[in-house]
Design an enzyme around this catalytic site. Structure first.
Site, PDB file in Angstrom:
ATOM      1  N   ASN A  14     -11.503  -4.243   3.444  1.00  0.00           N
ATOM      2  CA  ASN A  14     -10.084  -4.310   3.801  1.00  0.00           C
ATOM      3  C   ASN A  14      -9.639  -5.721   4.166  1.00  0.00           C
ATOM      4  O   ASN A  14      -8.471  -6.079   3.981  1.00  0.00           O
ATOM      5  CB  ASN A  14      -9.773  -3.316   4.925  1.00  0.00           C
ATOM      6  CG  ASN A  14      -9.703  -1.888   4.403  1.00  0.00           C
ATOM      7  OD1 ASN A  14      -9.764  -1.674   3.194  1.00  0.00           O
ATOM      8  ND2 ASN A  14      -9.582  -0.921   5.283  1.00  0.00           N
ATOM      9  N   HIS A  69      -8.364   0.017  18.875  1.00  0.00           N
ATOM     10  CA  HIS A  69      -8.126   1.272  18.146  1.00  0.00           C
ATOM     11  C   HIS A  69      -9.454   1.762  17.586  1.00  0.00           C
ATOM     12  O   HIS A  69      -9.780   1.583  16.429  1.00  0.00           O
ATOM     13  CB  HIS A  69      -7.131   1.011  17.020  1.00  0.00           C
ATOM     14  CG  HIS A  69      -6.715   2.256  16.298  1.00  0.00           C
ATOM     15  ND1 HIS A  69      -6.344   3.414  16.940  1.00  0.00           N
ATOM     16  CD2 HIS A  69      -6.612   2.527  14.975  1.00  0.00           C
ATOM     17  CE1 HIS A  69      -6.020   4.330  16.036  1.00  0.00           C
ATOM     18  NE2 HIS A  69      -6.188   3.815  14.843  1.00  0.00           N
ATOM     19  N   GLY A  97       0.871  -1.177   0.000  1.00  0.00           N
ATOM     20  CA  GLY A  97       0.000   0.000   0.000  1.00  0.00           C
ATOM     21  C   GLY A  97       0.905   1.224   0.000  1.00  0.00           C
ATOM     22  O   GLY A  97       1.560   1.516   0.997  1.00  0.00           O
ATOM     23  N   GLY A 122      -0.048   4.314  -0.584  1.00  0.00           N
ATOM     24  CA  GLY A 122      -0.880   5.521  -0.478  1.00  0.00           C
ATOM     25  C   GLY A 122      -0.294   6.495   0.522  1.00  0.00           C
ATOM     26  O   GLY A 122       0.923   6.558   0.715  1.00  0.00           O
TER      27      GLY A 122
END
Ligand code: APR
Length: 308
Positions: free
Chosen positions: A95, A175, A9, A11
């Site tokens: 995801n 989280h 990833g 990004g």
């Protein structure tokens, strides 16, 4: 011996992690993404920045997992970030597929790698990684607690006008909005937060910390936080590669610690060359324990949705 870290990833968080890591000259870096040309372009740009700061690591971008061959650490940031109004949990199904592929593909090329997971919902994605990869718990660590604690440290330092270096905060739990900022254990140069701050100001800081990710999502309108999550990744990578035995809040697989088992959950974790070295157990009072249990229920609900 040179180390190698692959980031899946490329990004905002992936590329920014590469940036913080390259600055520390810790390892050769590989960025992998599905978008053609993008990881190659970002890697070349970062490689071209390094002469200016005098750092000698190689940075390679690829759309192919072969480039990750022989990695010491795999960082997974691939996936969708939140949009305004979305919770981290809303990302779960999409995801999960992305993370599953990333784990299966990277393991073929780096069977001994340690995994650091950033993709949300974090605790569930770390659990998925361990199960899909059939990995020992030492080798899968989720990044969340350093970030949440850093947010709280920043807010306390701003409130009191003291150096961030004097502020030590410990945010545990899942989280998400049920995370547990431990105000009794957090301190400014040794003075507990609940002594140094009036109750209403402390409560406001705790609330802002819990919603810290959402505050940034709301401001950015598209995408979520990346500088702070990425530097947290860099700290974890450094702790592992340098075998520092650094204790940081991180999401790890619990096997009875804090009275919890079979979930990934944010606790103080000692990180060294093998990954997780040890879970540190704090003495908790009744209300702290209850808050952690409520947060654990939330994480367990997400893990159940994975239907592994
Ligand atoms: N394989 C590789 N890369 C992928 C895949 C895949 N199957 N699917 C998506 N990606 C890439 C995207 O192309 C994109 O470049 O993952 C990258 C994610 O980057 P961003 O959209 O910028 O999101 P970012 O802010 O980095 O957040 C990524 O981390 O903090 C969490 O909640 C956040 O789950 C999100 C993740």
């Amino acid at each position: 011996m040179r180390h190698k870290v692959s980031i899946i990833g490329a990004g905002m968080t992936g590329a920014t992690s590469a940036h913080w890591l390259a600055e520390r000259e810790l390892a050769d870096l590989v960025l992998v993404d599905i978008v053609e040309g993008m990881p190659q372009g970002k890697s070349l740009d970062l490689q071209e920045a390094l002469p200016v700061i005098g750092k000698d690591v190689s940075v390679v971008g690829s759309n192919d997992y072969e480039a990750t061959e022989g990695s010491d650490i795999i960082v997974i940031t691939a996936g969708l970030p939140r949009k305004p109004g979305m919770s981290r949990d809303d990302l779960l199904a999409k995801n999960a597929e992305i993370v599953r592929t990333a784990v299966e593909e990277t393991l073929k090329h780096s069977p001994e790698a340690i995994y650091i997971i950033l993709t949300n919902p974090l605790d569930a994605m770390a659990y998925l990684t361990m199960k899909v990869g059939d990995l020992p718990r030492e080798r899968v660590i989720g990044q969340a607690g350093i970030l949440d604690s850093a947010r709280m440290r920043a807010f306390v330092a701003m409130e009191l006008g003291v150096s961030v270096e004097n502020v030590h905060c410990y945010v545990l739990g899942g989280h998400g909005d049920s995370m547990v900022p431990l105000t009794r254990h957090s301190n400014v140069a040794g003075v507990p937060l609940d002594v140094i701050l009036p109750a209403d100001r402390l409560e406001a800081i705790v609330e802002r910390t819990r919603k810290g990710g959402g505050e940034i999502v709301g401001l950015l309108k598209s995408g979520s936080a990346f500088y702070a999550p990425a530097v947290a990744i860099a700290q974890m990578v450094e702790a592992i590669l340098k075998d520092k035995n650094l204790i940081v809040p991180a999401s790890v697989y619990l096997q009875g610690e804090y009275g919890l088992k079979d979930l990934f959950f944010g606790v103080p974790a000692q990180l060294g060359r093998q990954g997780l070295v040890k879970v540190i157990e704090y003495e908790l009072n009744e209300s702290e324990r209850k808050a952690l249990e409520a947060s654990a229920e939330h994480v367990k609900t997400n893990i159940a949705k994975l239907a592994l």
